[in-house]
Design an enzyme around this catalytic site. Structure first.
Site, mmCIF file in Angstrom:
data_model
loop_
_atom_site.group_PDB
_atom_site.id
_atom_site.type_symbol
_atom_site.label_atom_id
_atom_site.label_comp_id
_atom_site.label_asym_id
_atom_site.label_seq_id
_atom_site.Cartn_x
_atom_site.Cartn_y
_atom_site.Cartn_z
ATOM 1 N N HIS A 171 -3.697 2.803 8.071
ATOM 2 C CA HIS A 171 -2.896 3.953 7.672
ATOM 3 C C HIS A 171 -3.357 4.549 6.336
ATOM 4 O O HIS A 171 -2.760 5.493 5.830
ATOM 5 C CB HIS A 171 -1.426 3.517 7.578
ATOM 6 N N LYS A 173 -5.400 6.527 3.251
ATOM 7 C CA LYS A 173 -5.946 7.866 3.059
ATOM 8 C C LYS A 173 -6.718 7.893 1.742
ATOM 9 O O LYS A 173 -6.148 7.621 0.681
ATOM 10 C CB LYS A 173 -4.846 8.935 2.994
ATOM 11 N N HIS A 411 6.743 13.999 4.288
ATOM 12 C CA HIS A 411 5.720 13.009 4.614
ATOM 13 C C HIS A 411 5.266 12.221 3.392
ATOM 14 O O HIS A 411 4.498 11.260 3.512
ATOM 15 C CB HIS A 411 4.509 13.700 5.262
ATOM 16 N N ASP A 418 12.701 3.453 -13.168
ATOM 17 C CA ASP A 418 13.143 3.645 -14.551
ATOM 18 C C ASP A 418 12.411 4.779 -15.270
ATOM 19 O O ASP A 418 12.332 4.809 -16.498
ATOM 20 C CB ASP A 418 12.988 2.348 -15.357
#
Length: 517
Positions: A171, A173, A411, A418
């Site tokens: 997955h 990129k 997407h 914080d």
């Protein structure tokens, strides 16, 4: 040959131990260049990084136009190497235009390595075109299917017999030029990722990165490129002949010549991003950062708390959140441990706010079904939930940096802790990212960068652009609040989603195991 014969042949192949996947072409190991300082990008950003020891330079990229322009600029600026790693690539205008720039780099003598996941037929089509376009372009497929066509039954047959391998998808990129500058995040390649799809588009966030972090990203790419899972494309499809090579190159050139008045065509003519990249005149924030990724050939180990931000921050693995945790994820399905952890955070006074897709905006209805099961529990525990609207509605009081120009789906994948630490990457807050897919992300400590991401979060959760969820008077049901035509609007059923879509969601939710979502 009919489809039944193809399926029968596939079964024979698969029962034979998937021998067809044994590489029949040499898988020669390679790695990123070591002397990146011998390139223009390496010299420019090496000099800048020397003034910020221990830090890397970043620019948050939220607009689709800028995201496309930076990729073309990185291709045009490359002098020695260009490495691309993507989950999904479209068969469309922007992918074709980017491929033309990649081919132009290869013609200049740049070594090009492209690693693509093989889950979508369009991505394999891009892989074949890239390999055919120039002999210097090397292409590998991650966990490829034997049958690469579009016929879904054949792929289903493969999955049934080889599911353990094929369920593991890449997955990640990543786009790296000369091991000196990179862009990474959640954006795939395709018209819908660059805001030019006529139907609907995705809202994403990338990071442009320079400095030491790029060497970490290149090292991660090398691990994937040289892994057992990365198979040369010529091992699963017939290599291109001279006629096919000539046809692909001519088609690319013809598409650019006849580009027309599409926005991406006009973007190609812009020189500003390339000039800025080469000269170093790029607005950067310098921060301590780390690139983290799943190993392609090893089993995954989920974070102890069941929500992915714990892999980098919050107890027990990292620095505990004190005041606020902001999560942006298109698919938000925390497991039991994750929900318990979020509850513990709210009980100690920490604000936890989540932006995800509404039923109307999601592109994965089944994932929304799983998320919907836990909304009441999360709201009761004090977690703030926001769902992205399909339409942006009334113009925002500020210029909208997400670049929404049409019905769109969230997407981006972001976590801000914080307002000083953050994560940007490919991982969703769902079981598939947690258990099955390989993912990659960058963690950094920077109040300046965190403030930018907080501003994006606040803009995207504004009542003009999102629904805020709450409970009705009984505490049993969800209510949605937003602003329409200058007035507060409330809904007691999924807004902008018809009865058939709601029924379809319920059906998918009952049929698909949650751990696959």
């Amino acid at each position: 040959m009919n489809r039944l014969s193809i399926a029968a042949g596939l079964i024979v192949l698969l029962l034979g131990g998937c021998a067809a996947l044994q590489p029949t072409v040499p898988r020669i190991p390679s790695s990123a260049i070591a002397q990146s300082d011998q390139t223009t990008l390496g010299r420019v950003y090496g000099t800048q990084a020397a003034r910020h020891p221990g830090r890397s330079g970043f620019q948050i990229v939220s607009g689709a136009h800028a995201a496309f322009a930076l990729r073309t600029a990185l291709a045009d600026a490359a002098e020695r190497t260009l490495d691309l790693q993507y989950y999904s690539v479209g068969d469309d205008l922007t992918s074709t235009l980017l491929l033309q720039r990649i081919v132009a780099a290869a013609e200049r003598g740049v070594r090009v390595r492209i690693l693509l996941d093989d889950i979508y037929p369009t991505t394999r089509g891009f892989a074949q075109r890239a390999a055919a376009a120039h002999p210097a372009i090397q292409v590998r497929l991650f966990h490829p299917f034997i049958y690469g066509g579009t016929w879904s039954v054949s792929r289903l047959v493969e999955f049934l017999f080889d599911g353990q391998r094929l369920n593991r998808r890449m997955h990640n990129k990543l786009w790296v030029s000369d091991n000196a500058a990179a862009i990474t995040g959640s954006r795939n390649l395709g018209d819908e990722y660059f805001g030019v799809n006529e139907g609907a588009n995705f809202n994403d966030v990338d990071l442009l990165a320079v400095g030491p972090i790029v060497q970490e990203l290149s090292s991660a790419f090398d691990v994937y490129w040289n892994s057992v899972a990365a198979v040369p494309v010529d091992a699963v499809v017939d290599p291109p002949d001279a006629h096919e090579r000539a046809w692909v190159r001519e088609a690319l050139q013809r598409r650019v010549r006849n580009c027309g008045d599409a926005p991406a065509c006009a973007w190609l003519a812009e020189r500003g991003p390339l000039d800025a990249l080469r000269s170093g005149d790029v607005a950067l924030s310098w921060a301590r950062a780390q690139a983290i990724y799943d190993h392609p050939d090893l089993d995954k180990s989920g974070p102890a708390t069941g929500i992915e931000h714990a892999a980098s921050v919050d107890a027990p693995q990292g620095v505990a959140t004190q005041r606020e945790l902001l999560i942006v994820s298109p698919y938000f399905i925390p497991d039991e441990d994750g929900r318990r952890h979020l509850t513990e955070m709210t009980e100690r006074g920490t604000r936890v706010a989540v932006l995800t897709n509404s039923l109307a905006s999601t592109d994965v209805t089944a994932a929304h079904a799983a998320y919907a099961r836990y909304r009441v529990e999360l709201l009761r525990s004090g977690v703030e939930l926001y769902e992205s609207r399909v339409e942006p509605g009334t113009p925002h009081r500020r210029s909208h940096r997400w670049g929404r120009v049409s019905p769109s789906s969230l997407h981006a994948k972001i976590v801000v802790q914080d307002r000083v630490r953050a994560i940007v990457g490919s991982l969703n807050q769902d079981p598939r990212s947690r258990l099955h897919n390989t993912e990659a992300w960058i963690t950094f400590e920077s109040r300046e960068l965190a403030d930018e991401l907080v501003a994006l979060f606040e803009e995207a959760t504004d009542s003009h652009h999102a629904f805020k969820l709450g409970l009705d008077a009984s505490g049993q049901w969800v209510e949605w609040t937003t602003e329409e035509d200058g007035r507060t609007a409330r809904y007691d059923v999924e807004p902008a989603a018809g009865v058939w879509l709601r029924l379809w969601r319920s059906t998918l939710g009952a049929l698909i195991p949650e751990h696959q979502l």
